[in-house]
Design a protein around this motif. Structure first.
Motif, PDB file in Angstrom:
ATOM      1  N   ARG A  17      42.874  18.864  40.620  1.00  0.00           N
ATOM      2  CA  ARG A  17      44.233  18.614  41.098  1.00  0.00           C
ATOM      3  C   ARG A  17      44.177  17.589  42.221  1.00  0.00           C
ATOM      4  N   ASP A  18      45.289  16.868  42.395  1.00  0.00           N
ATOM      5  CA  ASP A  18      45.342  15.821  43.408  1.00  0.00           C
ATOM      6  C   ASP A  18      45.826  16.345  44.749  1.00  0.00           C
ATOM      7  N   ILE A  19      46.705  17.361  44.731  1.00  0.00           N
ATOM      8  CA  ILE A  19      47.252  17.906  45.970  1.00  0.00           C
ATOM      9  C   ILE A  19      46.538  19.214  46.269  1.00  0.00           C
ATOM     10  N   LEU A  20      45.832  19.266  47.385  1.00  0.00           N
ATOM     11  CA  LEU A  20      45.057  20.438  47.757  1.00  0.00           C
ATOM     12  C   LEU A  20      45.609  21.063  49.026  1.00  0.00           C
ATOM     13  N   ARG A  21      45.543  22.370  49.103  1.00  0.00           N
ATOM     14  CA  ARG A  21      45.967  23.074  50.311  1.00  0.00           C
ATOM     15  C   ARG A  21      44.954  22.824  51.426  1.00  0.00           C
ATOM     16  N   GLU A  22      45.440  22.745  52.640  1.00  0.00           N
ATOM     17  CA  GLU A  22      44.589  22.400  53.776  1.00  0.00           C
ATOM     18  C   GLU A  22      44.175  23.644  54.551  1.00  0.00           C
ATOM     19  N   MET A  23      42.936  23.627  55.019  1.00  0.00           N
ATOM     20  CA  MET A  23      42.423  24.694  55.867  1.00  0.00           C
ATOM     21  C   MET A  23      41.327  24.111  56.752  1.00  0.00           C
ATOM     22  N   ILE A  24      41.456  24.276  58.069  1.00  0.00           N
ATOM     23  CA  ILE A  24      40.433  23.822  59.009  1.00  0.00           C
ATOM     24  C   ILE A  24      40.274  24.864  60.110  1.00  0.00           C
ATOM     25  N   ILE A  25      39.152  24.791  60.818  1.00  0.00           N
ATOM     26  CA  ILE A  25      38.985  25.559  62.041  1.00  0.00           C
ATOM     27  C   ILE A  25      39.171  24.606  63.213  1.00  0.00           C
ATOM     28  N   LYS A  26      40.022  24.998  64.139  1.00  0.00           N
ATOM     29  CA  LYS A  26      40.325  24.132  65.288  1.00  0.00           C
ATOM     30  C   LYS A  26      39.428  24.437  66.484  1.00  0.00           C
ATOM     31  N   LYS A  27      39.084  25.713  66.673  1.00  0.00           N
ATOM     32  CA  LYS A  27      38.234  26.076  67.807  1.00  0.00           C
ATOM     33  C   LYS A  27      37.326  27.232  67.424  1.00  0.00           C
ATOM     34  N   LEU A  28      36.072  27.121  67.810  1.00  0.00           N
ATOM     35  CA  LEU A  28      35.065  28.161  67.573  1.00  0.00           C
ATOM     36  C   LEU A  28      34.529  28.638  68.916  1.00  0.00           C
ATOM     37  N   THR A  29      34.568  29.946  69.134  1.00  0.00           N
ATOM     38  CA  THR A  29      34.027  30.548  70.356  1.00  0.00           C
ATOM     39  C   THR A  29      32.888  31.483  69.987  1.00  0.00           C
ATOM     40  N   ILE A  30      31.777  31.333  70.677  1.00  0.00           N
ATOM     41  CA  ILE A  30      30.569  32.124  70.400  1.00  0.00           C
ATOM     42  C   ILE A  30      30.076  32.755  71.696  1.00  0.00           C
ATOM     43  N   VAL A  31      29.812  34.046  71.674  1.00  0.00           N
ATOM     44  CA  VAL A  31      29.246  34.748  72.827  1.00  0.00           C
ATOM     45  C   VAL A  31      28.092  35.632  72.335  1.00  0.00           C
ATOM     46  N   ASN A  32      26.903  35.399  72.881  1.00  0.00           N
ATOM     47  CA  ASN A  32      25.721  36.242  72.619  1.00  0.00           C
ATOM     48  C   ASN A  32      25.361  36.322  71.133  1.00  0.00           C
ATOM     49  N   TYR A  33      25.567  35.234  70.409  1.00  0.00           N
ATOM     50  CA  TYR A  33      25.205  35.231  68.994  1.00  0.00           C
ATOM     51  C   TYR A  33      23.864  34.543  68.830  1.00  0.00           C
ATOM     52  N   LYS A  34      22.869  35.335  68.410  1.00  0.00           N
ATOM     53  CA  LYS A  34      21.502  34.834  68.284  1.00  0.00           C
ATOM     54  C   LYS A  34      21.048  34.238  69.621  1.00  0.00           C
ATOM     55  N   ASN A  35      20.702  32.928  69.678  1.00  0.00           N
ATOM     56  CA  ASN A  35      20.216  32.396  70.956  1.00  0.00           C
ATOM     57  C   ASN A  35      21.324  31.754  71.789  1.00  0.00           C
ATOM     58  N   ILE A  36      22.571  31.808  71.314  1.00  0.00           N
ATOM     59  CA  ILE A  36      23.679  31.149  72.012  1.00  0.00           C
ATOM     60  C   ILE A  36      24.335  32.132  72.979  1.00  0.00           C
ATOM     61  N   GLU A  37      24.221  31.840  74.280  1.00  0.00           N
ATOM     62  CA  GLU A  37      24.806  32.729  75.278  1.00  0.00           C
ATOM     63  C   GLU A  37      26.329  32.632  75.266  1.00  0.00           C
ATOM     64  N   GLU A  38      26.838  31.412  75.330  1.00  0.00           N
ATOM     65  CA  GLU A  38      28.291  31.221  75.319  1.00  0.00           C
ATOM     66  C   GLU A  38      28.595  29.774  74.969  1.00  0.00           C
ATOM     67  N   ALA A  39      29.571  29.576  74.090  1.00  0.00           N
ATOM     68  CA  ALA A  39      29.975  28.223  73.721  1.00  0.00           C
ATOM     69  C   ALA A  39      31.415  28.249  73.217  1.00  0.00           C
TER      70      ALA A  39
END
Length: 389
Positions: A17-39
């Motif tokens: 199809r030529d017309i597709l529905r849109e979906m995006i992520i605008k902001k991602l917040t991460i706390v204590n996930y694996k080696n990522i303390e906060e981002a």
């Protein structure tokens, strides 16, 4: 605009199809996930590129995105193992825009407690209700297990694709898994002793009822998906070896009840269920030969990349929405020609929001040269994730 070697009519066939529905992520917040303390990462609606040395956590950013879509880590780890060492919890939050609607997704895990998963502050009764809301495709070095690993890896792959666009399939999988666990538990409990036929028959009925549906849907999927895969593989190898997929069942369609009954003596001896869709496989070949045994490293990587691009095309065609595309270190161990072909594919305007990790800024610059609007570059270290101006 699509590069000349990837003609628009082919992509029209792939996506449907030529017309597709849109979906995006605008902001991602991460706390204590694996080696990522906060981002906190403000995302571009186009390309998001994460540059940094090995081991700093670039893959963990993509895994956080995967977790928010699929309710689990891409690497199939228990939730507690995703908590940063020495911390009591992890938290993931994503602010999405889907067809003009803002959707906030929250995922939290505390040690010793049940995972919380919320959409717009309302908890899900079943995590399976969330699957498919935010379609996503991830390409990672860990995908090598699809070719080199056991049949479980290939079943998990096709189950993950179908489940993102078929709620009935996912529920059938869940019911089949519960019945299988009960049948295996009974076989183990009665090891060396007679098994009550009525009890086994009850679980066989549930396995057959759900398994027949799963088998039918898997076979149809592999036939349809296999065409997408073949086209992408041809693009990546430019007329070289031909890649094919074939579903291999342990019981024929309509014959699962008989197969379970006939295998009971063997199952009692081994104390587990030896036939059914939980034992099926997908044969992967290059020009008629098993890619697992005879494929070179470059051939396997092209095969795997084609599989994932086909997954993107399939989900887009069936759902009418462009999935998020996550490319984790996909250029490693590829020759310049194969890198060039992948760059041209992902730079086409049929892809939506893309997240790329790499240690080599050169590959990122090649992508952005072909797709120069709407991008952000982030420098990743063990201490921070910072936009590059």
């Amino acid at each position: 605009m699509l590069p000349a070697r990837f003609p628009a009519p082919l992509f029209s066939y792939l996506y449907g199809r030529d017309i597709l529905r849109e979906m995006i992520i605008k902001k991602l917040t991460i706390v204590n996930y694996k080696n990522i303390e906060e981002a906190a990462i403000d995302c571009s609606p186009g390309f998001n590129c994460f540059i940094g040395n090995n081991g700093v956590g670039k893959t963990n950013i993509l895994d956080a995105l995967y977790h928010l879509s699929m309710c689990r880590s891409y690497f199939n780890l228990p939730d507690a193992q995703n908590i940063r060492h020495g911390e009591p919890f992890f938290l993931l939050q994503g602010c999405y825009e889907r067809e003009g609607e803002t959707i906030d997704i929250h995922c939290g895990v505390k040690r010793g407690e049940r995972k919380t998963f919320k959409r717009n502050k309302k908890s899900y009764e079943r995590l399976s209700d969330h699957i498919g809301l935010l379609p996503l495709v991830m390409i990672s070095p860990a995908d090598a297990l699809l070719v080199d690993g056991g049949s479980e890896e290939r079943r998990r792959f096709i189950d993950g694709v179908i489940s993102q666009c078929d709620k009935e399939y996912l529920q059938r999988l869940i019911r089949y898994g519960r019945a299988l666990a009960q049948r295996n538990s009974l076989l183990k409990e009665r090891a060396g002793r007679p098994v009550e036929e009525e009890m086994i028959a009850a679980w066989d009925e549930q396995l057959a009822e759900n398994g027949e549906v799963i088998l039918r849907k898997r076979e149809a999927f592999v036939a349809d998906f296999g065409e997408d895969f073949r086209l992408f593989h041809d693009l990546l190898v430019e007329g070289g070896e031909q890649g094919t997929l074939r579903y291999v069942a342990t019981a024929p369609p309509g014959g699962m009840r008989d197969a379970l009954r006939e295998s009971l003596a063997r199952d009692r001896l081994l104390t587990y269920t030896t036939v059914g869709v939980h034992r099926d496989d997908v044969a992967m070949t290059l020009s008629g030969y098993p890619v697992k045994r005879l494929g070179s490293q470059g051939q396997k990587k092209s095969f795997l990349t084609a599989l994932k691009f086909a997954q993107f095309a399939y989900l887009t065609r069936v759902t009418g929405m462009k999935p998020l595309l996550l490319l984790d270190d996909v250029f490693d161990k590829l020759d310049a020609d194969r890198v060039s072909r992948i760059v041209q594919v992902v730079s086409g305007d049929r892809f939506g929001q893309v997240f790329v990790t790499d240690t080599n800024r050169k590959h990122i610059d090649e992508i952005l040269y072909l797709h120069s609007t709407n991008f952000k570059i982030f420098q990743v270290t063990k201490q921070s994730i910072s936009p590059v101006t």
